[in-house]
Design a protein around this motif. Structure first.
Motif, short mmCIF file in Angstrom:
data_model
loop_
_atom_site.label_atom_id
_atom_site.label_comp_id
_atom_site.label_asym_id
_atom_site.label_seq_id
_atom_site.Cartn_x
_atom_site.Cartn_y
_atom_site.Cartn_z
N ARG A 265 -8.19 -5.29 -4.36
CA ARG A 265 -8.38 -6.82 -3.38
C ARG A 265 -9.28 -7.51 -4.19
NH1 ARG A 265 -5.70 -6.15 0.89
NH2 ARG A 265 -5.45 -3.05 1.40
N ILE A 266 -10.01 -7.41 -5.45
CA ILE A 266 -11.01 -8.42 -6.37
C ILE A 266 -10.36 -9.20 -6.90
CG2 ILE A 266 -11.83 -8.37 -8.14
CD1 ILE A 266 -13.41 -5.79 -6.70
N CYS A 267 -8.92 -8.43 -7.62
CA CYS A 267 -8.08 -9.30 -8.26
C CYS A 267 -7.43 -10.29 -7.73
CB CYS A 267 -6.92 -8.01 -9.46
SG CYS A 267 -6.53 -9.06 -10.76
N PRO A 268 -7.47 -11.02 -8.44
CA PRO A 268 -5.88 -12.34 -8.35
C PRO A 268 -4.56 -12.28 -7.85
CG PRO A 268 -7.34 -13.28 -9.00
CD PRO A 268 -8.06 -12.52 -9.50
N PHE A 269 -4.58 -11.83 -9.48
CA PHE A 269 -3.16 -11.31 -9.46
C PHE A 269 -2.82 -9.83 -8.25
CE2 PHE A 269 -5.03 -12.33 -13.76
CZ PHE A 269 -3.97 -13.13 -14.12
N ALA A 270 -3.71 -9.41 -7.90
CA ALA A 270 -3.07 -8.08 -6.95
C ALA A 270 -3.00 -8.39 -5.64
CB ALA A 270 -4.07 -7.55 -6.87
N HIS A 271 -2.94 -9.92 -5.65
CA HIS A 271 -3.78 -10.46 -4.64
C HIS A 271 -2.15 -10.87 -4.12
CE1 HIS A 271 -5.55 -13.16 -0.96
NE2 HIS A 271 -4.50 -12.88 -0.28
N ARG A 272 -1.32 -11.42 -5.06
CA ARG A 272 -0.14 -11.78 -4.55
C ARG A 272 0.44 -10.83 -4.66
NH1 ARG A 272 0.74 -14.16 -10.94
NH2 ARG A 272 0.50 -16.35 -11.16
N ALA A 273 0.57 -9.09 -4.89
CA ALA A 273 1.18 -8.33 -4.64
C ALA A 273 0.73 -8.28 -3.05
CB ALA A 273 0.93 -7.09 -5.17
N PHE A 274 -0.75 -7.95 -2.60
CA PHE A 274 -0.99 -8.13 -1.42
C PHE A 274 -0.32 -8.47 -0.08
CE2 PHE A 274 -4.57 -5.63 -2.91
CZ PHE A 274 -4.64 -4.73 -2.82
N TRP A 275 -0.47 -9.83 -0.28
CA TRP A 275 0.12 -11.20 0.45
C TRP A 275 1.52 -11.54 0.95
CZ3 TRP A 275 -1.18 -17.08 -1.25
CH2 TRP A 275 -0.75 -17.67 -0.04
N THR A 276 2.47 -11.58 -0.62
CA THR A 276 3.64 -11.03 0.00
C THR A 276 3.71 -9.74 0.23
OG1 THR A 276 3.80 -12.08 -2.48
CG2 THR A 276 5.90 -10.36 -1.59
N ALA A 277 3.06 -8.85 0.43
CA ALA A 277 4.13 -7.71 1.56
C ALA A 277 3.10 -7.85 2.62
CB ALA A 277 3.34 -6.30 0.73
N ALA A 278 2.25 -8.60 3.43
CA ALA A 278 2.19 -8.70 4.27
C ALA A 278 2.83 -9.95 4.82
CB ALA A 278 0.49 -9.54 4.17
N GLU A 279 3.40 -11.02 4.22
CA GLU A 279 4.00 -12.38 4.70
C GLU A 279 5.20 -11.35 4.99
OE1 GLU A 279 4.10 -15.12 5.48
OE2 GLU A 279 2.31 -15.93 4.84
N LEU A 280 5.89 -10.39 4.36
CA LEU A 280 7.20 -9.99 4.90
C LEU A 280 7.29 -8.68 5.95
CD1 LEU A 280 8.58 -10.79 0.99
CD2 LEU A 280 8.88 -12.05 3.50
N GLY A 281 6.06 -8.12 5.41
CA GLY A 281 6.33 -6.40 6.31
C GLY A 281 6.62 -5.44 5.44
N TYR A 282 6.12 -5.60 4.01
CA TYR A 282 6.63 -4.36 3.27
C TYR A 282 5.79 -3.30 3.46
CZ TYR A 282 8.31 -2.43 -0.94
OH TYR A 282 8.90 -1.77 -2.05
#
Length: 255
Positions: A42-59
């Motif tokens: 969760r520190i990494c901004p690159f990782a945040h791309r994946a976390f945020w996408t998943a949260a937006e879409l309910g993955y």
């Protein structure tokens, strides 16, 4: 700086995800199961791309936290030879690189973050490319500069590139829309790719370099987009407090 490979940098340890750290055997067991497994931090901004996408879409996925820097478990390279985060395993098939992971999640759920119009897709791809080519490295360079005598030089380079990127974001925006995003009210992978970096560096540059990124630079469209992003529940769920980021980036910013 090839910041996609932040996992190879020293000094950044896992924070806030100790319950998601597992053994090699447990990781393999998860990968053999029906759910995708996201190896990330969760520190990494690159990782945040994946976390945020998943949260937006309910993955739906299982999460395994991978510490950054020298603290990565030795078994991780057996699963991901690149040693990077984020890394997604889908029933044993690997998906590498942060933007590709975000795109895969979006594609697998119908492409809600990818516009249907070909020109709009071109706008999104161009803005992402410009950010990755010109802004991303500048942000790291300013924060990680250890020589105060070079502060003005590296910051001026960032300021110049930010002014140009503000124009890129503005002129590439879909005609007839008032924002706050590149495609008007439609969030896209452009913001998913860019805003995790501004979220972190807006905070850390204030703390370590006394730089008010948006207060000292005229970036109205980018600032409006960041403000809108910060109000989104999915972004709020996947970001962290300013204090968290200041502590996490201490090895980059401290002298």
């Amino acid at each position: 700086i090839n910041a996609e490979y932040m996992g190879s940098f020293s000094g950044m340890a896992n924070q806030g995800d100790s319950s998601a750290v597992v053994t090699h055997e447990a990781a393999l067991a998860l990968m053999a199961g029906p759910k995708p497994v996201l190896f990330s931090n969760r520190i990494c901004p690159f990782a945040h791309r994946a976390f945020w996408t998943a949260a937006e879409l309910g993955y739906d996925y299982n999460f395994v936290s991978i510490p950054l820097g020298d603290n990565k478990p030795s078994w991780y390279e057996n699963i991901n030879p690149l040693g990077t985060v984020p890394f997604l395993s889908v029933q044993g098939s690997p998906v590498f690189e942060s933007l590709i992971v975000a795109q895969y999640i979006d594609d697998s759920l119908g492409g809600g973050l990818t516009p249907a119009d070909a020109m709009d897709r071109a706008r999104v791809r161009f803005v992402i490319a410009q950010f990755d080519d010109y802004i991303r490295g500048d942000l790291y360079k300013v924060l990680m500069n250890k020589n105060p005598a070079d502060d003005e030089k590296v910051y001026n380079e960032l300021k110049s590139d930010l002014a140009a990127f503000e124009q890129v974001y503005t002129r590439s925006s879909k005609p007839g829309t008032a924002g706050p995003y590149l495609l008007g009210t439609q969030l896209s992978l452009a913001e998913i790719s860019i805003m995790p970096f501004f979220e972190r560096f807006d905070t850390t540059l204030k703390a370590y370099r006394n730089i008010d990124l948006f207060g000292e630079n005229s970036l109205p469209r980018l600032q409006a987009a960041l403000t809108a992003v910060r109000a989104r529940p999915a972004f709020q769920q996947t970001t962290a407090t300013p204090e968290f980021f200041v502590d996490a980036y201490r090895s980059y910013g401290s002298r």
